[in-house]
Design a protein around this motif. Structure first.
Motif, PDB file in Angstrom:
ATOM      1  N   PRO A  27       1.364  -3.944  11.998  1.00  0.00           N
ATOM      2  CA  PRO A  27       0.004  -3.447  11.780  1.00  0.00           C
ATOM      3  C   PRO A  27      -0.075  -2.549  10.553  1.00  0.00           C
ATOM      4  O   PRO A  27       0.888  -1.869  10.194  1.00  0.00           O
ATOM      5  CB  PRO A  27      -0.292  -2.661  13.066  1.00  0.00           C
ATOM      6  N   LEU A  28      -1.233  -2.573   9.927  1.00  0.00           N
ATOM      7  CA  LEU A  28      -1.491  -1.686   8.796  1.00  0.00           C
ATOM      8  C   LEU A  28      -1.805  -0.312   9.362  1.00  0.00           C
ATOM      9  O   LEU A  28      -2.935  -0.018   9.748  1.00  0.00           O
ATOM     10  CB  LEU A  28      -2.669  -2.220   7.980  1.00  0.00           C
ATOM     11  N   SER A  29      -0.781   0.535   9.449  1.00  0.00           N
ATOM     12  CA  SER A  29      -0.948   1.833  10.096  1.00  0.00           C
ATOM     13  C   SER A  29       0.084   2.806   9.558  1.00  0.00           C
ATOM     14  O   SER A  29       1.024   2.427   8.849  1.00  0.00           O
ATOM     15  CB  SER A  29      -0.793   1.701  11.617  1.00  0.00           C
ATOM     16  N   LEU A  30      -0.103   4.071   9.910  1.00  0.00           N
ATOM     17  CA  LEU A  30       0.788   5.119   9.409  1.00  0.00           C
ATOM     18  C   LEU A  30       2.249   4.885   9.791  1.00  0.00           C
ATOM     19  O   LEU A  30       3.130   5.008   8.925  1.00  0.00           O
ATOM     20  CB  LEU A  30       0.300   6.489   9.905  1.00  0.00           C
TER      21      LEU A  30
ATOM     22  N   LEU B 127       5.306   4.581   7.043  1.00  0.00           N
ATOM     23  CA  LEU B 127       6.409   5.546   7.041  1.00  0.00           C
ATOM     24  C   LEU B 127       7.754   4.827   7.122  1.00  0.00           C
ATOM     25  O   LEU B 127       8.711   5.209   6.434  1.00  0.00           O
ATOM     26  CB  LEU B 127       6.261   6.517   8.219  1.00  0.00           C
ATOM     27  N   VAL B 128       7.843   3.794   7.952  1.00  0.00           N
ATOM     28  CA  VAL B 128       9.084   3.013   8.043  1.00  0.00           C
ATOM     29  C   VAL B 128       9.422   2.395   6.695  1.00  0.00           C
ATOM     30  O   VAL B 128      10.571   2.458   6.225  1.00  0.00           O
ATOM     31  CB  VAL B 128       8.953   1.919   9.126  1.00  0.00           C
ATOM     32  N   ARG B 129       8.440   1.811   6.049  1.00  0.00           N
ATOM     33  CA  ARG B 129       8.683   1.089   4.799  1.00  0.00           C
ATOM     34  C   ARG B 129       9.014   2.030   3.640  1.00  0.00           C
ATOM     35  O   ARG B 129       9.912   1.765   2.846  1.00  0.00           O
ATOM     36  CB  ARG B 129       7.462   0.237   4.441  1.00  0.00           C
ATOM     37  N   HIS B 130       8.275   3.119   3.541  1.00  0.00           N
ATOM     38  CA  HIS B 130       8.408   3.966   2.347  1.00  0.00           C
ATOM     39  C   HIS B 130       9.461   5.063   2.507  1.00  0.00           C
ATOM     40  O   HIS B 130       9.932   5.599   1.497  1.00  0.00           O
ATOM     41  CB  HIS B 130       7.062   4.583   1.992  1.00  0.00           C
ATOM     42  N   ARG B 131       9.802   5.413   3.737  1.00  0.00           N
ATOM     43  CA  ARG B 131      10.824   6.451   3.938  1.00  0.00           C
ATOM     44  C   ARG B 131      12.141   5.882   4.462  1.00  0.00           C
ATOM     45  O   ARG B 131      13.105   6.623   4.634  1.00  0.00           O
ATOM     46  CB  ARG B 131      10.298   7.527   4.888  1.00  0.00           C
ATOM     47  N   GLY B 132      12.143   4.592   4.778  1.00  0.00           N
ATOM     48  CA  GLY B 132      13.365   3.966   5.238  1.00  0.00           C
ATOM     49  C   GLY B 132      13.862   4.470   6.573  1.00  0.00           C
ATOM     50  O   GLY B 132      15.066   4.464   6.843  1.00  0.00           O
TER      51      GLY B 132
ATOM     52  N   ILE C 227       0.848  -1.192   0.000  1.00  0.00           N
ATOM     53  CA  ILE C 227       0.000   0.000   0.000  1.00  0.00           C
ATOM     54  C   ILE C 227       0.883   1.241   0.000  1.00  0.00           C
ATOM     55  O   ILE C 227       1.828   1.342   0.782  1.00  0.00           O
ATOM     56  CB  ILE C 227      -0.913   0.007   1.239  1.00  0.00           C
ATOM     57  N   THR C 228       0.558   2.200  -0.861  1.00  0.00           N
ATOM     58  CA  THR C 228       1.300   3.450  -0.861  1.00  0.00           C
ATOM     59  C   THR C 228       0.791   4.358   0.258  1.00  0.00           C
ATOM     60  O   THR C 228      -0.330   4.194   0.753  1.00  0.00           O
ATOM     61  CB  THR C 228       1.146   4.184  -2.197  1.00  0.00           C
ATOM     62  N   LEU C 229       1.611   5.312   0.620  1.00  0.00           N
ATOM     63  CA  LEU C 229       1.194   6.284   1.635  1.00  0.00           C
ATOM     64  C   LEU C 229      -0.017   7.079   1.171  1.00  0.00           C
ATOM     65  O   LEU C 229      -0.932   7.352   1.954  1.00  0.00           O
ATOM     66  CB  LEU C 229       2.354   7.236   1.953  1.00  0.00           C
TER      67      LEU C 229
END
Length: 321
Positions: free
Chosen positions: A248-251, A255-260, A177-179
């Motif tokens: 969990p599917l959460s903000l 953020l961890v996944r997409h911003r590293g 899922i994208t941000l």
């Protein structure tokens, strides 16, 4: 990606909303009566798996609704509470518990509810308390709402049901899922748009389409919708991490996944995002309440109490380990 060896979620940064929504928040005098009446309603429509779950659900719903509707009449607060007991129970039982294992079954359940929301009586509910309870609620809301208010409410309820289905479909794969997608869907999975629509009915006002489309109202509603979902994500993270399985599917996860970034930095970023939206909401509330008594003033006050309810919610034991 696992973060079980990272920082304790209970010690991670949280947003500071003391300047924008400090509390204590006004509360309906009917809160205890609403809790008792809602518990009685759940005995007629058993939507939860155990008496303990029903008691906890009635408590958080009644107390939260009492902060959304501090000045509404007793029957209105009771009806409002029933709707959100139903939505939360549907999410907990069919969305989170069953949906990840059997999404097709969740689709079938959702379809029966959508038929009712679209105005089709559909087949007899039989012994299904979920659809029977929804029929009861819709009949009572139709008696209170204008036709336009009722259509708005049922539209947002359908969005909430789709949000539950969308979330169940993605629970095991949050990395896909994208941000932007998550930010667009989160208001529906936290039910805040449905809360707004139902609160307008209980407060007895109606905006024109021009008023609703104005930049001030649109920015206010978006800020409140974002804030509701994001603070819930931060508050519930520790509890959800206690469960086995993926993050969990959460903000914070996204953020961890997409911003590293680290989990701690993700919480810091998300907290700033919450604080920015709280400032934006407060600015628009101040603007819309400065011109005397009219529907826009009523709407701004409603958005304020909706926000208060979500801010209050995150301190409830439901979100503790």
């Amino acid at each position: 990606m696992s973060h079980t060896s990272g920082p304790d979620p209970l010690a991670l940064p949280m947003p500071d909303l003391r300047d924008t929504f400090p509390g204590p928040f006004a509360t309906s005098p009917y809160a205890d009566a609403v809790e008792e009446q809602t518990a009685r309603w759940l005995r007629t429509f058993p939507l939860t798996g155990s008496p303990g779950e029903a008691k906890a659900l009635c408590n958080i719903t009644a107390q939260g609704v009492a902060r959304v509707l501090p000045t509404a009449d007793r029957d209105g607060v009771i009806l409002f509470a029933g709707l959100f007991v139903w939505l939360t129970a549907f999410d907990d039982t069919h969305g989170e518990t069953e949906g990840g294992r059997d999404t097709a079954r969740l689709v079938r359940r959702t379809a029966r509810c959508v038929q009712l929301l679209a105005g089709h009586d559909g087949p007899p509910t039989g012994d299904d308390p979920c659809t029977a309870a929804l029929q009861d609620l819709l009949t009572r809301f139709r008696e209170r709402a204008t036709p336009t208010q009722y259509l708005r409410l049922t539209a947002h309820l359908r969005d909430s049901l789709f949000g539950i289905l969308w979330e169940a479909h993605h629970l095991g794969e949050p990395g896909r899922i994208t941000l932007d997608d998550y930010r667009a869907m989160r208001p529906h999975t936290v039910f805040v748009r449905t809360v707004m629509a139902a609160a307008e009915i209980m407060h007895g006002y109606e905006l024109t389409e021009d008023q609703r489309a104005s930049p001030a109202v649109r920015e206010l509603e978006q800020a409140v919708a974002d804030l509701a979902g994001w603070i819930n994500d931060l508050a519930s993270y520790a509890k959800e991490k206690d469960h086995d399985g993926p993050d969990p599917l959460s903000l914070p996860t996204l953020l961890v996944r997409h911003r590293g970034c680290s989990l701690e930095e993700a919480f810091r970023v998300a907290s700033r995002m919450c604080e920015d939206q709280a400032v934006a909401a407060r600015r628009r509330i101040t603007e819309l309440t400065s011109g005397g008594k009219h529907p826009l003033t009523d709407h701004a006050h409603t958005m304020e109490t909706v926000t208060a309810s979500y801010v209050w919610h995150i301190g409830h034991s439901r979100y503790k380990r």
